[in-house]
Design an enzyme around this catalytic site. Sequence first.
Site, short mmCIF file in Angstrom:
data_model
loop_
_atom_site.label_atom_id
_atom_site.label_comp_id
_atom_site.label_asym_id
_atom_site.label_seq_id
_atom_site.Cartn_x
_atom_site.Cartn_y
_atom_site.Cartn_z
N ASN B 201 1.11 -1.43 -0.07
CA ASN B 201 0.20 -0.27 0.17
C ASN B 201 1.11 1.31 0.05
O ASN B 201 0.22 2.60 -0.11
CB ASN B 201 -1.13 -0.28 1.28
CG ASN B 201 -0.23 -0.05 2.69
OD1 ASN B 201 0.96 0.10 2.21
ND2 ASN B 201 -1.19 -0.01 3.28
N GLU B 205 2.10 10.05 -3.67
CA GLU B 205 0.89 10.88 -4.55
C GLU B 205 0.53 12.07 -4.73
O GLU B 205 1.59 13.06 -3.22
CB GLU B 205 -0.72 10.24 -3.46
CG GLU B 205 -1.80 10.62 -4.44
CD GLU B 205 -3.51 9.99 -3.60
OE1 GLU B 205 -3.22 9.42 -2.98
OE2 GLU B 205 -3.89 11.07 -3.19
N HIS B 402 -5.34 5.83 11.12
CA HIS B 402 -4.05 6.40 10.69
C HIS B 402 -3.94 5.93 9.20
O HIS B 402 -3.57 6.18 7.89
CB HIS B 402 -2.97 5.40 10.67
CG HIS B 402 -2.63 3.58 10.10
ND1 HIS B 402 -3.91 2.88 10.67
CD2 HIS B 402 -2.56 3.14 9.53
CE1 HIS B 402 -4.05 1.74 9.50
NE2 HIS B 402 -2.21 2.26 9.18
N ALA B 404 -7.07 4.06 6.01
CA ALA B 404 -8.89 3.03 5.06
C ALA B 404 -8.68 1.98 6.45
O ALA B 404 -10.23 1.49 6.84
CB ALA B 404 -9.05 3.08 4.23
N GLY B 405 -7.95 1.09 5.94
CA GLY B 405 -8.44 -0.54 6.11
C GLY B 405 -8.81 -0.78 5.01
O GLY B 405 -9.98 -0.89 4.16
N LYS B 478 3.03 3.48 -7.28
CA LYS B 478 2.37 3.18 -6.36
C LYS B 478 3.40 1.92 -6.45
O LYS B 478 4.10 1.20 -7.75
CB LYS B 478 1.03 1.65 -7.21
CG LYS B 478 -0.47 2.70 -6.21
CD LYS B 478 -0.29 1.95 -4.88
CE LYS B 478 -1.33 2.37 -4.80
NZ LYS B 478 -1.62 2.24 -3.08
#
Lengths: 150, 479
Positions: B201, B205, B402, B404-405, B478
Site C-alpha cells: 500500500n 501521490e 491512520h 482506511a483499512g 504505486k
Amino acid sequence: MKGRHAEASPRGRRPYRQMPHTADLAWRLWGETLPRLFENAGRALSATLTDVRFLRRRETREVSVASSDREALLVDWLNHLLYLFDIDGFLGRDFQVATLTDERLEARVQGDIYDGARHPAKTAVKAATFHQLEIVPDNGGWRATVVLDL
Amino acid sequence: MVKLRQIDDYRWEIPREGKMRTRGLIFCSREMLPSIQDDQSLQQVANVATLPGIVGPSMAMPDIHWGYGFAIGGVAAFDPVDGIVSPGGVGYDINCGVRLLRTKLHRDQVTCCMEDLVNTLFNNIPSGVGSRRQDFKLTGSAFKKVLRDGARWAVQQGFGEASDLAHIEAGGRIEGADPDLVSDFAMNRGKDQLGTLGSGNHFVEVGHVCEIYDPPLAAKLGLFQDQVTAIVHTGSRGLGHQVCEDYIKVMLKASAKYGIELPDRQLCCAPLTSPEGKNYLAAMAGAANFAFANRQLITHWVRQSFERVFKMGPRDLGLDLVYDVAHNIAKLETHTVDGRPRKLCIHRKGATRAFPPHHPEVPEAYRETGQPVLIPGDMGRYSFVLVGTQQALTETYGSTCHGAGRKMSRHQAKKVARGRSIIQELAAQGIIVRGAGRATIDEEISEAYKDVANVVDVVHGAGIAKKVAKLKPLGVIKG
C-alpha cells in the site's frame, strides 16, 4: 484428478493454494514428505512474488537454517528466502532440501536474480509469521498453513 | 464473541473480564461494527488488556482490523517499570508513516504535465517488488549514522532543508537508537533500499486540496483550495521487517524467561526494564530512523521531479514539508495520568500521534493549530489532513486513526479487477497511476478499501482529531 476433498494431498495438483485472509496472505501447502513440504513452501513464496515460470535456473544458493522446532523452522526457512531476495534479488525456482530435522534444514536452491523487466511483479512480502502456523500429517503426507505478512 | 457496551455514538467498551487488567475502548460508529466483528481484532484488543503494566484502556481506532499480535489501529500505554514492550505492538514495517508536502501550484497548472510528472516520479523513485537503488548503497559508518540520526543525516547529506526537520515527528530522529543492536541480516536487507518506496500500500501521490473544512486552520497549515500537494507513504523496508522478525524470536524466549502469561504467542514481549526490552527499543529506534531518512530521500527526489517537469526552481514551487507522522511505532512519552505526569511507553500500531496546540513536541509553526495528522485513503478516492486535539491527548495519549483499512483480501481484489483496466478507469476519473506491476494496482483498487471518510468522521466526531482539509489524487506511483 482425485476427488474434490479440500484437505486431500493433491497429487497432480499444485501443492500450494491460497487461503482467504483480508489483510495478509495465507498459504495451504502439501508435501508427500516433510522435505517436499518445505520445498513446496519455497516455491509458494517465489510464486507470491512473481510468475515462477519466468525464473531461470542460473544461480545457486546453499541455505542452512536452524530453529527451535519444526514449525519455527518453516517460518525461518521462508524468512531466509525473503532475506536472499532482499539482499540481491535472488528468487528460487528449484528447491532441494538435503537435510531436514526438527531443528535444522540444509537446502540447495537454484533460481534467478529478479529483474522487473523479465519477471512480472506480483505481491511483495514482509515476513512469514507464526500466525495460524501448523504442520500436520495429512493422508500419509504432510500439510502446512503459513501466513505471510504483506 | 467479545462483549461490547456502547458508551456514546463513537465509543464502545469491552468490559474488563477474566485476565484483562483493564477495559478495551473502541472508537467506531455503529455501522462499522459488523465488519469489525468479522475478524479477531476485538479479541486482540482484549488480549492486549491482559499484558503487564498496561496503563489506561487497551484502545483501537475506527480503522481497526486484524494484525499480527496487536490489532492494526491499536494503541496501548505501558508503565516503564512494570510494563512491557512488544514488537507485535509496532508491526513489521517499523515507522511506516506518511508525509505531506504542499506547493505553490494551483491544480490548473499541473493538468498539462501530470503524465510526465508521474513518469518522472516513477523513474526517480524505485518502487515495487524488490525495489532497490543502483545509485545509492549504504556502507559501514554511513549506515550507522542513518540508524542513529534518521532524517537529520539525510539533510546533512544535502537531501532537503534543515527546516524540514522541524516538521517531522520527533524531528525525524528517535533518540536512543543503537546500530549495534540491529543485526547484520537487517543491515544487509536495508543497504540498497534507502530511498525506495517498496510495494503493497506504499505510494507517492500528487493531489490537490479539494475541500477545506476549517479555513483558519488550513491557512495556518499553508493549505488553500485547489492547491497541489504531494504525499509520501512508506516505511523502513526490509531493514525494519528484519528487526521485527529478529526481536520476535528474542521476545518469544523473553516472555517465558520473565514469566509473562500470554493469551496469544504473537503478543510476545519483554519488560521495559529488561535487556531484551531495552535492546528492542534501541533497534526499533534505528529502524524508525531509517524510515525517516527514507521518506526524506524520497522527498528530495519528489522535489527534483517537480523541478524537472515544471522547469521551476524550489522557491517558485514551494514544496515545503507540512508534516511527517509515524503510524507504526513505540515511543517513550510523558502523559498526564490521574493528574500527574508519567513517562509511558506508547505503542501505536496503525495509529497516528495527534498532539494538541501548545504541546511542547508540536513545532513552533503549529503551536496554535495542533500537530498536523495525515490520513491517506485509497488511490481512487481521497486523503485527509486533520490536527491533533486536547481530547486526544487526555483520552488516547494523543493518538488517532491512520487510514482506511482493507475490506477485501488481495485475492478478492484481484478477482474483482479481473478483465478491467484499473489504470484506464482511474484515468477516466482524472487520476494517472503508474505501478511496477499490474498485480499491485489490482490489489489496491478503491473497492478493496473501506471509505476513509467514515474513519475520519468518527475521530472528528469523537474529538480525537479535527478535520482540516480533504485531498484528491491526480497522479499516483504505486509499488
